[in-house]
Design a protein around this motif. Structure first.
Motif, PDB file in Angstrom:
ATOM      1  N   ASP A 208     -10.303  -3.619   2.438  1.00  0.00           N
ATOM      2  CA  ASP A 208      -9.157  -4.403   2.899  1.00  0.00           C
ATOM      3  C   ASP A 208      -9.235  -4.663   4.413  1.00  0.00           C
ATOM      4  O   ASP A 208      -8.926  -5.760   4.875  1.00  0.00           O
TER       5      ASP A 208
ATOM      6  N   GLU B 266      -3.108  -9.867  -2.726  1.00  0.00           N
ATOM      7  CA  GLU B 266      -4.191  -9.922  -1.731  1.00  0.00           C
ATOM      8  C   GLU B 266      -5.141 -11.087  -2.005  1.00  0.00           C
ATOM      9  O   GLU B 266      -5.570 -11.774  -1.082  1.00  0.00           O
TER      10      GLU B 266
ATOM     11  N   HIS C  85     -10.669   2.110  -0.496  1.00  0.00           N
ATOM     12  CA  HIS C  85     -10.692   0.646  -0.575  1.00  0.00           C
ATOM     13  C   HIS C  85      -9.931   0.015   0.600  1.00  0.00           C
ATOM     14  O   HIS C  85     -10.375  -0.984   1.163  1.00  0.00           O
TER      15      HIS C  85
ATOM     16  N   HIS D  69      -0.504  -5.945  -6.698  1.00  0.00           N
ATOM     17  CA  HIS D  69      -0.974  -5.897  -5.314  1.00  0.00           C
ATOM     18  C   HIS D  69      -2.321  -6.613  -5.156  1.00  0.00           C
ATOM     19  O   HIS D  69      -2.519  -7.370  -4.201  1.00  0.00           O
TER      20      HIS D  69
ATOM     21  N   HIS E 237       0.840  -1.205   0.000  1.00  0.00           N
ATOM     22  CA  HIS E 237       0.000   0.000   0.000  1.00  0.00           C
ATOM     23  C   HIS E 237       0.874   1.253   0.000  1.00  0.00           C
ATOM     24  O   HIS E 237       0.601   2.209  -0.715  1.00  0.00           O
TER      25      HIS E 237
HETATM   26 FE   LIG Z   1      -5.057  -3.448  -0.801  1.00  0.00          FE
END
Ligand SMILES: [Fe+2]
Ligand SMILES: [Fe+2]
Length: 134
Positions: A125, A64, A120, A60, A20
Motif C-alpha cells: 500500500d 483501494e 501488505h 477495503h 485499515h
Molecule cells: Fe490496504
C-alpha cells in the motif's frame, strides 16, 4: 495479544487509514472473543465476526483498487493480484469447518490475517502513497 493499528501504518490518506484501522479493530475484537475463557462457546459470534472481517477486507480492497484506477497508478495490476491471492486464501480458510474446540486453529488464523494485512500495508500500500492524493 492485541492487534493495534500503529502510526507506522499511516498512509496519510484519511479514508484508507480509517479502513485499515477498522480491520485491526475487527481482528482484535475477534482475537479477544476467541481467547475468552468464560465457559461458554461463542461460536456464532465468532463466525459472524470472521465473516465481517472477510467482507470488510474485500470492501477495503475494492476501495483501494478504485482509487488506484482513478489516479492511473502504474503498479495497479500487481497490487490487485496480491489482493486477489489473499481473498482466495481467506475464502479457502472460511470454507473449512471451524471446530471451536480447536481454539488455537482460529487464533492462528486471525494472527495470519492480521500479519498479512500489516505486511501488505507497509510493503505494498505504501507504494501508491505518492500517486494517490487525499
Ligand atoms: Fe490496504
Ligand atoms: Fe492494498
Amino acid at each position: 495479544m492485541i492487534f493495534k493499528w500503529k502510526d507506522k501504518f499511516k498512509t496519510g490518506i484519511e479514508e484508507v487509514d480509517n479502513q485499515h484501522k477498522r480491520l485491526f479493530d475487527i481482528g482484535s475484537e475477534l482475537y479477544n472473543l476467541v481467547s475468552l475463557d468464560d465457559g461458554s462457546d461463542h461460536y456464532d459470534e465468532i463466525i459472524a465476526l470472521l465473516t465481517e472481517l472477510s467482507d470488510y477486507t474485500k470492501y477495503h480492497f475494492g476501495y483501494e483498487e478504485e482509487l488506484m484506477e482513478k489516479f492511473n497508478y502504474a503498479d495497479i495490476n500487481s497490487h490487485k493480484k496480491e489482493h486477489q491471492k489473499f481473498i482466495d486464501k481467506l475464502n479457502e480458510t472460511l470454507a473449512k469447518d471451524i471446530d471451536m474446540n480447536q481454539k488455537q486453529v482460529v487464533l492462528d488464523m486471525i494472527e495470519f490475517i492480521i500479519n498479512w494485512v500489516s505486511r501488505h500495508i507497509v510493503g505494498t500500500d505504501f507504494k501508491y502513497i505518492g500517486t494517490i492524493q487525499n
